[in-house]
Design an enzyme around this catalytic site. Structure first.
Site, PDB file in Angstrom:
ATOM      1  N   ALA A 186      -5.086  -2.560   5.688  1.00 53.82           N
ATOM      2  CA  ALA A 186      -6.497  -2.304   6.006  1.00 53.82           C
ATOM      3  C   ALA A 186      -7.331  -2.431   4.742  1.00 53.82           C
ATOM      4  CB  ALA A 186      -6.674  -0.909   6.590  1.00 53.82           C
TER       5      ALA A 186
ATOM      6  N   LEU B 212       1.132   3.739   2.207  1.00 54.82           N
ATOM      7  CA  LEU B 212       1.841   4.062   3.448  1.00 54.82           C
ATOM      8  C   LEU B 212       2.853   2.989   3.826  1.00 54.82           C
ATOM      9  CD1 LEU B 212       2.300   5.903   5.837  1.00 54.82           C
ATOM     10  CD2 LEU B 212       0.361   4.808   6.984  1.00 54.82           C
TER      11      LEU B 212
ATOM     12  N   GLY C 183       0.811  -1.211   0.000  1.00 59.67           N
ATOM     13  CA  GLY C 183       0.000   0.000   0.000  1.00 59.67           C
ATOM     14  C   GLY C 183       0.845   1.261   0.000  1.00 59.67           C
TER      15      GLY C 183
ATOM     16  N   THR D   6      -8.373   6.279  11.466  1.00 53.54           N
ATOM     17  CA  THR D   6      -9.025   7.250  10.601  1.00 53.54           C
ATOM     18  C   THR D   6      -9.978   8.155  11.378  1.00 53.54           C
ATOM     19  OG1 THR D   6     -10.645   7.419   8.776  1.00 53.54           O
ATOM     20  CG2 THR D   6     -10.731   5.451  10.121  1.00 53.54           C
ATOM     21  N   ASP D   7     -10.213   9.338  10.843  1.00 61.10           N
ATOM     22  CA  ASP D   7     -11.221  10.244  11.416  1.00 61.10           C
ATOM     23  C   ASP D   7     -12.630   9.666  11.264  1.00 61.10           C
ATOM     24  OD1 ASP D   7     -12.692  11.923   8.943  1.00 61.10           O
ATOM     25  OD2 ASP D   7     -10.733  11.106   8.441  1.00 61.10           O
TER      26      ASP D   7
ATOM     27  N   TYR E 171     -16.737   1.010   7.054  1.00 63.28           N
ATOM     28  CA  TYR E 171     -15.300   1.254   7.180  1.00 63.28           C
ATOM     29  C   TYR E 171     -14.983   1.857   8.549  1.00 63.28           C
ATOM     30  CZ  TYR E 171     -10.810   3.625   6.533  1.00 63.28           C
ATOM     31  OH  TYR E 171      -9.531   4.089   6.696  1.00 63.28           O
TER      32      TYR E 171
END
Length: 295
Positions: free
Chosen positions: A60, A12, A10, A103-104, A128
């Site tokens: 993820a 990141l 991915g 995540t937000d 998600y």
């Protein structure tokens, strides 16, 4: 220091492995072929055999709309929630720290105040967000040595993202519509990877928020700056003479299966309070990114 990094294919995970290697740490990058996080037997075999000093869990399910499909939901839970719990359990047994990228989307995305890392009024809007929150809770319940890092609007050279989508669409259309009522800050994985390695080298455990600096913007404003910088590099097809970008509301735009947060503002003050250097501005990150990729 030996660090096992999940999700190495991915955006990141790829940059985290590069940053660790740059600093002379031993980085062991794994993806589904090397360690299937939905298979407890695989996780229980690979991590102990690797014998890392820490785990950075980047893997993820991030396809937000696809996560809403009934046939995908069980897999999303296995990846984001149960897989994360399995990794945390093994880290507990080995007595090593774990870093979990979240995540937000664990919040409800309402209002205009930036979300603080230690607030707990969670109310995810979609599958998600629900599964990432379950992953957070597993990590914090099982481990004492953990970092939970919430990020937003991620882009990197190694994978697809909003910038690449805008450049592709902008080169083939003379009018684009982009939502202007979802607000946040972009995060360049190259910059984020530096911060994550800074953090894993310490024992400053806890919840953090991390995006680039430079202020809060809408997706529309981000698109406009992407095209402005691309045009300044000599790509005339993105000039306002040839391309019009029209702001629209989320309701007008439609098409999304998953409910998106309007407020993705993340309060990053805790980073500096704990002695970490903030990331560069998103405008600077975008300029460096555009110079790295082939437009």
């Amino acid at each position: 220091m030996k660090v096992l990094v999940t999700g190495v294919k991915g955006q990141l995970g790829h940059d985290v492995v590069n940053e660790l290697t740059k600093r002379n740490h031993e980085a062991v990058g794994v993806d589904i072929e090397e360690m299937d996080i939905t298979n407890p037997a695989s996780v229980n075999k690979v991590i102990p055999e690797t014998s890392p000093d820490a785990v950075i869990h980047c893997a993820a399910w991030t396809a937000v709309d696809a996560a809403e499909e009934k046939e995908n939901r069980q897999t999303v839970v296995k990846v984001n929630s149960e897989g994360t719990r399995t990794i945390a359990t093994v880290c507990k047994e080995l007595d090593i720290p774990m870093m979990y990228l979240s995540t937000d989307y664990v919040f409800d995305g309402q209002g205009s105040k930036p979300w603080k890392p230690d607030q707990t009024d969670y109310a995810p809007l979609n599958v998600y967000g629900e599964t990432k929150l379950a992953g957070e809770q597993a990590v914090s319940q099982i481990l004492d040595k953990y970092f939970i890092i919430r990020i937003a609007w991620v882009f990197g050279t190694h994978g697809n993202n909003f910038i690449k989508t805008m450049l592709r669409l902008g080169a083939n259309h003379d009018l684009l519509t982009v939502v202007d009522d979802q607000i946040g800050t972009p995060t360049y994985t190259y910059d984020l990877a530096r911060l994550l390695v800074d953090m894993i080298e310490t024992k400053q455990y806890g919840y953090y928020h991390a995006t680039n600096e430079g202020g809060y913007i809408s997706w529309y404003e981000f698109a406009c700056e992407i095209f402005r910088q691309a045009a300044a590099l000599g790509h005339s097809c993105y000039d306002t003479k040839h391309l019009t970008v029209k702001p629209v509301s989320t309701a007008e735009y439609g098409l999304s299966k998953a409910i998106r947060p309007f407020n993705s503002r993340l309060d990053k003050q805790k980073l500096t309070e704990k002695g970490f250097n903030p990331l560069p501005t998103w405008q600077d990150a975008l300029a460096r990114y555009l110079s790295e990729i082939e437009i």
